[in-house]
Design a protein around this motif. Structure first.
Motif, mmCIF file in Angstrom:
data_model
loop_
_atom_site.group_PDB
_atom_site.id
_atom_site.type_symbol
_atom_site.label_atom_id
_atom_site.label_comp_id
_atom_site.label_asym_id
_atom_site.label_seq_id
_atom_site.Cartn_x
_atom_site.Cartn_y
_atom_site.Cartn_z
ATOM 1 N N ASP A 1 51.085 69.861 42.616
ATOM 2 C CA ASP A 1 52.538 69.694 42.732
ATOM 3 C C ASP A 1 52.942 68.809 43.896
ATOM 4 O O ASP A 1 54.138 68.663 44.195
ATOM 5 C CB ASP A 1 53.206 71.069 42.903
ATOM 6 C CG ASP A 1 52.963 71.969 41.705
ATOM 7 O OD1 ASP A 1 52.971 71.435 40.572
ATOM 8 O OD2 ASP A 1 52.764 73.183 41.904
ATOM 9 N N GLY A 2 51.961 68.242 44.586
ATOM 10 C CA GLY A 2 52.277 67.360 45.707
ATOM 11 C C GLY A 2 52.488 68.073 47.035
ATOM 12 O O GLY A 2 52.890 67.443 48.016
ATOM 13 N N ASN A 3 52.202 69.376 47.086
ATOM 14 C CA ASN A 3 52.364 70.130 48.329
ATOM 15 C C ASN A 3 51.100 70.039 49.175
ATOM 16 O O ASN A 3 49.995 69.970 48.631
ATOM 17 C CB ASN A 3 52.661 71.594 48.019
ATOM 18 C CG ASN A 3 53.939 71.763 47.218
ATOM 19 O OD1 ASN A 3 54.963 71.171 47.548
ATOM 20 N ND2 ASN A 3 53.872 72.548 46.154
ATOM 21 N N THR B 1 47.824 70.926 51.166
ATOM 22 C CA THR B 1 46.839 71.998 51.008
ATOM 23 C C THR B 1 46.779 72.840 52.274
ATOM 24 O O THR B 1 47.207 72.403 53.349
ATOM 25 C CB THR B 1 45.449 71.412 50.719
ATOM 26 O OG1 THR B 1 45.121 70.472 51.745
ATOM 27 C CG2 THR B 1 45.433 70.721 49.376
ATOM 28 N N THR C 1 46.688 67.213 49.036
ATOM 29 C CA THR C 1 47.857 67.722 48.325
ATOM 30 C C THR C 1 47.389 68.405 47.045
ATOM 31 O O THR C 1 46.348 68.042 46.477
ATOM 32 C CB THR C 1 48.853 66.599 47.967
ATOM 33 O OG1 THR C 1 48.154 65.569 47.245
ATOM 34 C CG2 THR C 1 49.480 66.001 49.216
ATOM 35 N N ASP C 2 48.176 69.388 46.592
ATOM 36 C CA ASP C 2 47.826 70.060 45.342
ATOM 37 C C ASP C 2 48.458 69.335 44.165
ATOM 38 O O ASP C 2 49.035 68.248 44.319
ATOM 39 C CB ASP C 2 48.253 71.539 45.386
ATOM 40 C CG ASP C 2 49.749 71.714 45.598
ATOM 41 O OD1 ASP C 2 50.523 70.764 45.326
ATOM 42 O OD2 ASP C 2 50.162 72.812 46.032
ATOM 43 N N ALA D 1 45.317 61.040 50.630
ATOM 44 C CA ALA D 1 46.509 61.448 49.885
ATOM 45 C C ALA D 1 46.161 62.416 48.764
ATOM 46 O O ALA D 1 46.865 63.404 48.526
ATOM 47 C CB ALA D 1 47.215 60.213 49.325
ATOM 48 N N ALA D 2 45.044 62.159 48.073
ATOM 49 C CA ALA D 2 44.692 62.980 46.914
ATOM 50 C C ALA D 2 44.080 64.317 47.318
ATOM 51 O O ALA D 2 44.390 65.357 46.720
ATOM 52 C CB ALA D 2 43.722 62.210 46.019
#
Length: 540
Positions: free
Chosen positions: A439-441, A443, A436-437, A432-433
């Protein structure tokens, strides 16, 4: 006495002839290649469509053999309704069926592209497979040869986008009407000679493979290959063979120039754009224009070639990339007008270590009658197909294929089978970590994370597995670390570098190369820091 139980027969693991297995590197290289081709197609306004691998056999085209079991050249089976179905031989005939079924709802002209595997029930050989991938683009509903010229230009753009520089490829263009006119001139006109014409065209199509002398054999009595297999010839007379060679096969022998000709210097009348022809195309068209062939279809084909050369020249492709070549045939019977091939001009090394010219990696042409087979109205169409598998082989041999090995997964090792839930939770947190960037988008490139699922008894085997997977990082947490709220994060890449400088085993164990102890809460940041450090090193 009771019979002893027979041991089960072990199935022999063997790959069928003419088929290949492909590993992750090949598939990723293929994906990158398809993405490049797709981008070029879409810049010309094409959109994707997909058709199934199986079609009813009668929908695949009149080039199939007329037999009780149509299994020569294609793989066929009979369904429950006793209807013959075949694995698609190419991607064009299925498109024709699709367009006919959806004709009223599709925009006309209809521009589409599709990629997929096709199947040939033919004798396999070096570089010749029974299953291979093609990537097609077609315009259905476009009657003008400007569409054919656009296809030739898009083929050139695709070659260059794939990293093949100008001068190392050529798009060769001809017209089946010109070829039919030549065949009519040697007495092979009319429907009664349709089969013989097709045999002659298929013989000419083997020019790049067998050379002039080999084609002469195929035009005459036939040819026997190195294995002893014999291909029947067309049975032409010596005089007819010489005429085919004179008008179609004889090399032009002219030098290309990248400079446009001065207006008025072209002997072939092409109107306002005559000055865009390079000398090679000028010579080819002049040679055809002065041939002693007066048939209407020959003259019509010549006019279309003149227009294609002019359109390509006016658009900036008059530098030799697109070349008029009377020897281009294309083997399928459904072509009705312009035909074209993309040919690589550089040498590659074959499986015997010999330098060979790779030749054609794609082609196509106009097929105005294929969609019309399903409808009561004429539907003009043109398109081309890239042989993805063949082109990949050429680029791989040349060292131009993107086959860089990707980093492997972050591996969470297993120290205690009873704590598998803990290890899965760590992996889920990392996935999960890391993917995503801020902002939660998602990668751009995924970072894989996995829990070791083999036998965890020997920890060394887990590290060996991670090394074979090219893993950059492993996560280690035994009972003591768990009790202390700690996690071992091991940088395998850095560890290898450190280990190369240590000779003593005791010193190596003491150094714990590339390994650091962090708080559970800091696990993600520790892994991020390692991945970022290696990404920066790779980019440097």
């Amino acid at each position: 006495m009771a019979d002893k139980k027979k041991k089960p027969t072990r199935v022999n693991a063997r790959l069928p002839r003419g088929f290949v297995d492909r590993d992750a590197a090949d598939l990723r290289a293929q994906d990158a290649m398809l993405a490049t081709i797709r981008r070029v197609y879409e810049t010309y306004g094409f959109e994707p469509v997909e058709t199934p691998m199986f079609e009813y056999t009668d929908a695949l085209g009149k080039f199939l053999p007329d037999a009780d079991r149509p299994n020569e050249g294609v793989f066929s089976l009979m369904d429950d309704d006793e209807a013959w179905m075949s694995l698609r031989y190419d991607l064009t005939a299925p498109l024709a069926r699709y367009v006919a079924e959806n004709y009223e709802t599709l925009p006309k002209p209809y521009r589409s592209y599709r990629a997929g595997h096709v199947f040939r029930n033919e004798k396999p050989g070096p570089g010749r497979f029974r299953q291979f991938m093609q990537f097609d683009a077609d315009i259905v509903g476009a009657p003008n040869v400007s569409a054919d010229a656009e296809m030739a230009m898009m083929m050139a753009d695709t070659m260059e986008a794939l990293g093949i520089p100008r001068g190392q490829y050529v798009i060769r263009v001809n017209n089946r009407k010109v070829l039919d006119g030549v065949l009519e001139a040697i007495g092979l006109g009319g429907e009664e000679n349709a089969g013989k014409r097709l045999t002659v065209l298929r013989a000419i199509d083997k020019l790049d493979k067998f050379g002039v002398e080999g084609v002469k054999l195929l035009l005459g009595e036939g040819r026997t290959d190195e294995s002893g297999d014999r291909t029947p010839g067309a049975g032409l007379s010596e005089n007819a063979i010489n005429k085919v060679v004179q008008f179609v096969i004889a090399p032009l022998g002219h030098v290309l120039t990248r400079e446009p000709l001065a207006a008025g210097s072209n002997p072939v009348a092409l109107g306002k754009v005559e000055g865009y022809l390079n000398v090679d195309n000028q010579a080819a068209l002049q040679r055809l224009a002065t041939a002693d062939i007066t048939s209407e279809q020959f003259q019509e084909g010549l006019t279309e070639l003149q227009q294609i050369a002019a359109f390509c020249g006016a658009a900036g492709y008059g530098d030799g990339r697109i070349r008029i070549d009377p020897s281009v045939v294309r083997g399928l019977e459904y072509y009705t007008g312009p035909v074209f091939e993309a040919e690589l001009l550089f040498d590659v090394v074959n499986e015997k270590g010999q330098k060979v010219q790779f030749g054609s990696v794609g082609g196509g042409g106009r097929y105005d009658g294929l969609v019309s087979r399903f409808m009561s109205q004429p539907v003009p169409a043109t398109g081309f197909s890239i042989g993805v598998s063949r082109l990949m082989t050429a680029l791989k041999n040349l060292g131009r294929l993107e086959t860089a090995e990707r980093p492997g997964p972050v591996v969470v090792t297993v120290m205690d089978r009873d704590r598998m839930a803990d290890y899965q939770a760590m992996a889920a947190r990392l996935r999960a970590a890391l993917n995503t960037d801020a902002d939660g988008n998602p990668t751009a490139e995924p970072v894989p994370v996995e829990v070791f699922q083999g036998n965890p008894k020997q920890f060394g085997k887990q590290l060996q597995y991670a090394d074979r997977r090219n893993a950059p990082v492993v996560i280690i947490q035994g009972g003591d670390e768990k009790a202390a709220g700690k996690i071992q994060v091991k940088d395998l890449i850095e560890g290898k570098k450190i280990a190369e400088t240590i000779e003593d085993n005791a010193e190596w164990r003491e150094a714990r190369a590339g390994q650091e102890l962090v708080d559970e809460a800091d696990m993600v940041e520790a892994v991020r820091a390692i991945l970022a450090r290696h990404a920066a090193a790779d980019a440097a």
